[in-house]
Scaffold this motif. Structure first.
Motif, PDB file in Angstrom:
ATOM      1  N   UNK A 200       2.159   5.085   0.579  1.00 42.17           N
ATOM      2  CA  UNK A 200       3.065   5.140   1.717  1.00 42.17           C
ATOM      3  C   UNK A 200       3.613   3.750   2.052  1.00 42.17           C
ATOM      4  N   UNK A 201       4.692   3.688   2.816  1.00 48.00           N
ATOM      5  CA  UNK A 201       5.299   2.388   3.123  1.00 48.00           C
ATOM      6  C   UNK A 201       4.336   1.407   3.780  1.00 48.00           C
ATOM      7  N   UNK A 202       3.553   1.902   4.717  1.00 48.60           N
ATOM      8  CA  UNK A 202       2.606   1.037   5.413  1.00 48.60           C
ATOM      9  C   UNK A 202       1.176   1.515   5.128  1.00 48.60           C
ATOM     10  N   UNK A 203       0.289   0.590   4.932  1.00 44.28           N
ATOM     11  CA  UNK A 203      -1.137   0.882   4.702  1.00 44.28           C
ATOM     12  C   UNK A 203      -1.360   1.911   3.600  1.00 44.28           C
ATOM     13  N   UNK A 204      -0.915   1.633   2.368  1.00 46.31           N
ATOM     14  CA  UNK A 204      -1.155   2.578   1.272  1.00 46.31           C
ATOM     15  C   UNK A 204      -2.646   2.804   1.054  1.00 46.31           C
ATOM     16  N   UNK A 205      -2.994   4.055   0.752  1.00 47.28           N
ATOM     17  CA  UNK A 205      -4.403   4.428   0.572  1.00 47.28           C
ATOM     18  C   UNK A 205      -4.819   4.179  -0.873  1.00 47.28           C
ATOM     19  N   UNK A 206      -4.887   2.928  -1.252  1.00 45.12           N
ATOM     20  CA  UNK A 206      -5.146   2.565  -2.645  1.00 45.12           C
ATOM     21  C   UNK A 206      -6.495   3.080  -3.140  1.00 45.12           C
ATOM     22  N   UNK A 207      -7.463   3.204  -2.252  1.00 44.00           N
ATOM     23  CA  UNK A 207      -8.793   3.613  -2.666  1.00 44.00           C
ATOM     24  C   UNK A 207      -8.857   5.007  -3.253  1.00 44.00           C
ATOM     25  N   UNK A 208      -7.922   5.889  -2.887  1.00 39.76           N
ATOM     26  CA  UNK A 208      -7.938   7.260  -3.409  1.00 39.76           C
ATOM     27  C   UNK A 208      -6.746   7.535  -4.311  1.00 39.76           C
ATOM     28  N   UNK A 209      -6.035   6.490  -4.714  1.00 39.56           N
ATOM     29  CA  UNK A 209      -4.840   6.671  -5.559  1.00 39.56           C
ATOM     30  C   UNK A 209      -5.253   6.906  -7.012  1.00 39.56           C
ATOM     31  N   UNK A 210      -4.695   7.911  -7.664  1.00 43.66           N
ATOM     32  CA  UNK A 210      -5.037   8.158  -9.069  1.00 43.66           C
ATOM     33  C   UNK A 210      -4.561   7.037  -9.999  1.00 43.66           C
ATOM     34  N   UNK A 211      -3.627   6.205  -9.519  1.00 43.58           N
ATOM     35  CA  UNK A 211      -3.132   5.094 -10.325  1.00 43.58           C
ATOM     36  C   UNK A 211      -3.655   3.741  -9.812  1.00 43.58           C
ATOM     37  N   UNK A 212      -4.745   3.740  -9.074  1.00 41.22           N
ATOM     38  CA  UNK A 212      -5.216   2.488  -8.478  1.00 41.22           C
ATOM     39  C   UNK A 212      -5.621   1.456  -9.533  1.00 41.22           C
ATOM     40  N   UNK A 213      -6.281   1.892 -10.627  1.00 38.73           N
ATOM     41  CA  UNK A 213      -6.778   0.925 -11.612  1.00 38.73           C
ATOM     42  C   UNK A 213      -5.658   0.209 -12.360  1.00 38.73           C
ATOM     43  N   UNK A 214      -4.606   0.922 -12.829  1.00 44.39           N
ATOM     44  CA  UNK A 214      -3.537   0.212 -13.546  1.00 44.39           C
ATOM     45  C   UNK A 214      -2.485  -0.420 -12.639  1.00 44.39           C
ATOM     46  N   UNK A 215      -2.619  -0.268 -11.313  1.00 40.38           N
ATOM     47  CA  UNK A 215      -1.566  -0.756 -10.400  1.00 40.38           C
ATOM     48  C   UNK A 215      -1.582  -2.285 -10.338  1.00 40.38           C
ATOM     49  N   UNK A 216      -0.489  -2.891 -10.799  1.00 38.71           N
ATOM     50  CA  UNK A 216      -0.410  -4.359 -10.846  1.00 38.71           C
ATOM     51  C   UNK A 216      -0.345  -4.969  -9.455  1.00 38.71           C
ATOM     52  N   UNK A 217       0.322  -4.313  -8.514  1.00 40.75           N
ATOM     53  CA  UNK A 217       0.418  -4.862  -7.158  1.00 40.75           C
ATOM     54  C   UNK A 217      -0.934  -4.821  -6.455  1.00 40.75           C
TER      55      UNK A 217
END
Length: 349
Positions: A200-217
């Motif tokens: 989401x635009x603010x406070x992305x929930x990176x901990x439960x994102x299926x793409x968290x490991x390859x996410x460069x940001x």
């Protein structure tokens, strides 16, 4: 660098469990059972969702498809009825193009949306984004959909710092490289769902994102500042006057605005042009020669490119006054576009 082969499979597995329930969507379970999306419903939802949130669109969409269940029903509808149902959804050129497109589908394609990207682009009101969305979601053709959610996901996944809109070509290239040939329609909806619910635009929930490991940001700690955007210029302020005349029987003097321009084809109050200066305040020519009273307060409304401030003048006129008056049994304030309804609400306060 993210694995362009593995990422779509990971996201589709996530989508199969977490897909949002939409009134126009055929979900992954239904798709696997052989149920196909209705191109009419996909097209209508995509037109409505332009510049508008899902929360706002849901009720409008359900009213439209209940009243006009097929593209033939919509093509045969009265313009005023469609514009009235659209009132409040904004960006009214979309409603005019909705009718034009429905009639073109009936006249040129025998009431069947073409399962062809190039043919879709020839229809009124369908641009590259909508053509890609209908092609992929309705017909499961491999076309890349790039909306605001997908732009944000791509900018973060690849840690792209070029500001929008200059970044669009790079974001499209990245999104296209990930779009699979298998289940491209589900994949398109999956990326949009990911952006809407997790990235989401603010406070992305990176901990439960299926793409968290390859996410460069996420790895760089920059996800909260992406995508970057070129600062917008301040919106100018325009001023105008509207005239609300009511007969003794309760009928209101209304006009249908010109087909072209803002609020084209919509019902509205007679009034002045909208100009960028308030000195002198533009009053235009009153529609009737009567005693007009300036109401306390003003109408404020924001369009895409400017803010609008309207002075509202009101008059009660005799029963025999001539003009395009709409009787109380035929007048629905909900048929007015939002800015005109604000003027009506001010007259009732």
């Amino acid at each position: 660098m993210p694995d362009t082969d593995a990422l779509p499979r990971v996201l589709l597995d996530w989508y199969d469990v977490h897909a949002r329930d939409m009134p126009w969507r055929v979900g992954p379970v239904q798709r696997k059972a052989g149920i196909q999306p209705d191109p009419y419903r996909i097209w209508m939802s995509e037109i409505m969702l332009q510049q508008t949130t899902v929360v706002t669109v849901r009720d409008y969409f359900q009213r439209f498809v209940a009243r006009w269940p097929t593209v033939r029903d919509l093509a045969a509808a009265q313009d005023a009825d469609v514009m009235g149902e659209w009132a409040g959804l904004g960006y009214y050129a979309r409603a005019r193009n909705l009718l034009k497109c429905a009639r073109a589908v009936v006249d040129e394609h025998d009431g069947v949306f073409p399962a062809d990207h190039a043919a879709l682009l020839q229809l009124p009101g369908i641009g590259p984004y909508t053509a890609a969305a209908v092609s992929s979601i309705a017909f499961d053709l491999r076309h890349t959909v790039l909306d605001g959610n997908v732009e944000r996901v791509m900018a973060r996944l690849y840690d792209i710092h070029t500001p929008l809109p200059a970044a669009k070509p790079e974001l499209m290239a990245r999104a296209d490289a990930l779009t699979p040939s298998d289940r491209p329609g589900d994949y398109a909806q999956a990326v949009m769902d990911l952006g809407a619910t997790i990235c989401s635009p603010k406070s992305p929930a990176c901990g439960i994102c299926p793409w968290r490991d390859p996410c460069a940001a996420r790895a760089a700690g920059t996800q909260g500042e992406l995508p970057k955007k070129t600062p917008k210029k301040p919106k100018p302020v325009r001023h105008g006057t509207v005239y609300l005349a009511q007969r003794a029987d309760g009928a209101w003097l209304l006009e249908t605005r010109p087909e072209k321009g803002l609020l084209g084809g919509m019902l509205g109050w007679p009034g002045s042009p909208w100009v960028d200066t308030s000195e002198p305040l533009p009053h235009g020519t009153p529609p009737l020669d009567t005693d007009w009273r300036t109401l306390a307060g003003e109408v404020r409304h924001t369009f895409t490119h400017f803010h609008l401030i309207l002075t509202v003048k009101h008059a009660t006129v005799p029963q025999d006054t001539a003009g395009d008056f709409v009787t109380p049994d035929q007048f629905r304030p909900s048929d007015l576009p939002t800015v005109m309804r604000k003027a009506f609400d001010l007259s009732q306060s």
